[in-house]
Design an enzyme around this catalytic site. Structure first.
Site, short mmCIF file in Angstrom:
data_model
loop_
_atom_site.label_atom_id
_atom_site.label_comp_id
_atom_site.label_asym_id
_atom_site.label_seq_id
_atom_site.Cartn_x
_atom_site.Cartn_y
_atom_site.Cartn_z
N ASP A 120 70.06 45.40 46.58
CA ASP A 120 70.48 43.54 45.91
C ASP A 120 69.76 45.00 44.61
O ASP A 120 68.55 44.83 44.12
CB ASP A 120 69.89 42.57 46.48
CG ASP A 120 70.05 42.29 47.18
OD1 ASP A 120 71.90 42.40 48.19
OD2 ASP A 120 69.94 42.02 48.06
N ASP B 249 78.12 41.35 47.31
CA ASP B 249 77.89 39.61 48.17
C ASP B 249 78.96 39.02 47.41
O ASP B 249 79.05 38.19 48.53
CB ASP B 249 76.84 39.25 47.36
CG ASP B 249 75.04 40.19 48.49
OD1 ASP B 249 75.91 40.44 49.88
OD2 ASP B 249 74.06 39.75 47.58
#
Length: 157
Positions: free
Chosen positions: A114, A131
């Site tokens: 991330d 995402d």
């Protein structure tokens, strides 16, 4: 000549590899040291051991196997729901390409890579391109289904 199911499968595969490839390319740049800081958004490297908002991180290594089972189960379901798959091949390609990319991260890096950190006015969970593609894919799918149902109800009325 390809039938509509075969055409949908090709669209699904194309979108799958596009999303998967873009996500992995961005993650490669992040892993190689790309960083950015601003008043609103930072690009930083974080390995997420859980799912959204680090939920289920207590499952540790078992989470990736659970996710594989969920992805395979959903894929088998979709192959049996041909009309649903044909009508939403793009959305499912987005969701599966992104999902598989995140699962690959778990095997290769021990967690999902991330990097987008939004912090203007409040701190938001750190996330990645995959995402966003999952959210967009599911959102478009839900909107299209909603408007399809509305259209069907008007036809029946």
């Amino acid at each position: 000549m390809l039938n509509t199911t075969q055409q949908s499968l090709l669209v699904f595969i194309g979108v799958f590899f596009l999303i998967f490839g873009v996500d992995q390319a961005i993650k490669h740049a992040i892993l190689e040291g790309f960083r950015y800081e601003s008043l609103m958004i930072d690009i930083v490297l974080v390995f997420n051991k859980g799912v959204a908002f680090s939920l289920l991180s207590f499952l540790e290594g078992g989470l990736k196997y659970l996710q594989i089972l969920l992805i395979l189960g959903l894929f088998i379901f979709l192959m049996r729901q041909k009309e649903l798959f044909k009508n939403h091949a793009i959305e499912f390609g987005m969701v599966f390409g992104a999902g598989v990319s995140n699962v690959l991260d778990r095997f290769v890096h021990g967690g999902v890579v991330d990097y987008v950190y939004y912090h203007y006015g409040f701190d938001f969970a750190i996330f990645n391109f995959a995402d966003v593609m999952i959210d967009v894919g599911v959102g478009v799918l839900l909107l299209r289904q909603f408007f399809f149902k509305q259209k069907q109800n008007k036809i029946k009325a």
